[in-house]
Motif scaffolding. Structure first.
Motif, PDB file in Angstrom:
ATOM      1  N   GLY A  30     -24.912  10.508 -32.360  1.00 14.54           N
ATOM      2  CA  GLY A  30     -24.396  11.842 -32.596  1.00 14.54           C
ATOM      3  C   GLY A  30     -23.372  11.947 -33.714  1.00 14.54           C
ATOM      4  N   TRP A  31     -23.040  10.839 -34.354  1.00  8.81           N
ATOM      5  CA  TRP A  31     -22.041  10.838 -35.434  1.00  8.81           C
ATOM      6  C   TRP A  31     -22.696  10.385 -36.731  1.00  8.81           C
ATOM      7  CZ3 TRP A  31     -17.002  12.454 -34.717  1.00  8.81           C
ATOM      8  CH2 TRP A  31     -16.624  12.702 -33.392  1.00  8.81           C
ATOM      9  N   GLN A  32     -22.209  10.921 -37.857  1.00 10.17           N
ATOM     10  CA  GLN A  32     -22.703  10.510 -39.171  1.00 10.17           C
ATOM     11  C   GLN A  32     -21.528  10.241 -40.101  1.00 10.17           C
ATOM     12  OE1 GLN A  32     -25.090  13.803 -40.362  1.00 10.17           O
ATOM     13  NE2 GLN A  32     -23.382  15.209 -40.491  1.00 10.17           N
ATOM     14  N   ALA A  33     -21.762   9.413 -41.088  1.00 10.35           N
ATOM     15  CA  ALA A  33     -20.713   9.091 -42.054  1.00 10.35           C
ATOM     16  C   ALA A  33     -20.459  10.297 -42.951  1.00 10.35           C
ATOM     17  CB  ALA A  33     -21.121   7.882 -42.888  1.00 10.35           C
ATOM     18  N   GLU A  34     -19.209  10.600 -43.189  1.00 10.89           N
ATOM     19  CA  GLU A  34     -18.793  11.717 -44.043  1.00 10.89           C
ATOM     20  C   GLU A  34     -18.776  11.294 -45.506  1.00 10.89           C
ATOM     21  OE1 GLU A  34     -15.271  13.545 -46.221  1.00 10.89           O
ATOM     22  OE2 GLU A  34     -15.589  11.510 -45.529  1.00 10.89           O
TER      23      GLU A  34
END
Length: 65
Positions: A30-34
């Motif tokens: 559910g998280w991605q690199a910014e």
């Protein structure tokens, strides 16, 4: 590895909530690199710069409707 040598990345989820995560670990679901990587302090400074509205995206959209 000491905290001064640990590298972090800024991550965000679908609700546009920000956090930091270790660069040598797989991102949690559910998280991605910014796109920002660096020391803990550099990553936290980036979050302080870009995350000006702490409300989740779904709440902001609901209130705008």
């Amino acid at each position: 590895m000491s905290s001064e040598q640990t590298s972090y990345r800024v991550v965000l989820n679908d609700e546009e909530q920000y956090s930091i995560w270790w660069t040598d670990r797989a991102l949690p679901a559910g998280w991605q690199a910014e796109g920002t990587e660096g020391t803990r302090e550099e990553c936290l400074a980036r979050i302080a710069q870009v995350w000006t509205d702490m409300r989740p995206l779904s709440l902001r959209e609901r209130l705008a409707a």
